[in-house]
Design a protein around this motif. Sequence first.
Motif: not given
Length: 453
Positions: A124, A129, A155, A179, A327-328, A331, A386, A390, A393
């Motif tokens: 990721s 993520s 990730s 991760s 998305r990164v 966040r 999205d 989230f 995630n």
Amino acid sequence: MTHHKTLASLAVLVQSGQSDPVALAEDTLTRIESHSDQAIFVGLVRERATREAEAASARIKAGRSLGLLDGLPVAWKDLFDLAGSVTTAGSMILKDSPPAVADAAVVAALSGAGMVSVGRTNMSEFAFSGLGINPHYGTPRNPASADVHRIPGGSSSGSAAAVAAGLVPLAIGTDTGGSVRIPAAMTGIVGYKATRGRYAMRGIFPLAESLDSLGPLCHTVQDAVWADAALHGLTAPVIRRADLADLSMVVPETIVFDEAEPEVVTAFEQAIKRLEAAGAKIRRQAFPSFSKIFELMARHGALVNAEAYALHRDRLAGAEAARMDRRVVARTRLGEKITVSDYIALLAARDRLIHETLESLKAGELIAHPTVPHVAPPVDPLLADDDLFFKVNARTLRNTSIGNFLDFCGVSIPCGTGAAGMPVGFLLSAPHHQDDRLLSAALAAEAIIRGEV
């Protein structure tokens, strides 16, 4: 040659001369290059691999083997510096950066044990993520899913996929909120997250330094034990297998089963029953400290967001933000709202909750619960929505992030399958700096957790 072989089984072949490290490295590189999923690796280091394999071959033929891992392949998440290679951290922004001038400390440690580095694995972007989706380099397929493209977990997505697909016997990932353990659980392999600080972190691109740790992804706990020893400079493991009758585990009744898929709970509970039948002592208990972690984050924000924003603030303020995974970016921007007083309050509360949790455990107890409350979901719906991304995630990271906040060490072991026949992980955790005891217990319990005995 490397297909689904453990470090232990490959070591027998290499040390006995039945397999040569040069042939093993070439076979590994060829299999990676010809594999149907080209999103698992972001780059190979063929020249380095050949050089290290030739050196290992010469040592072993001369009777001067460096030990159990000499001549065996290893892959690295694209956060670790490999001298002469660019560390991109899963981002296009860093693709044109200068090559690393030196190996990360743990890369040097495994090289010193004779391991052969073959390449960098996908992840990721900036490790931010738990799903493993990467819009720049592609999202590795979960090798446990034959037809549907499911997430590998993140990730450390490529690291888990590389091991699960049988391309390498060992890959090293990082773990800030799960991760290592999440992708291990989702792909059906073993993932060990060490206590933060057990290994030197020099030469590793960070996410949140107060939470960052790392560990091996591999096929067995024994392989994790071997890798752990080499990662912190030991020439051989010193960990002994525990006696099952001495194992005590507590199953939390707080948070970790919320919204869990029924099949995940069933697989976990069956493993618990097998452990009890084998003599392990199991009890259940509420952990108010687990709930307080999420109450703190609702009030003050998350440590990972605060530290990630401090790291990437300049990027987010400039043109580079447009080249990052949206998305990164979203966040990371959450950290902008976290004040200094919020951050200090989080750190102070973290210390209190670590001690509160330790005081609620009986002497020698380990904590056991599902690694992730659901199996690996399909990729396409997450790419299309999205809000769903989230939501999933957050749920994916929930159970494992508790361990990062409380500074646990943990190992995820496959315990069966859930919906669609996808793997389920059993997470065994211990308080910080009790890694040897954790791994000792995991060695004893692994076959029972897997349902192999």
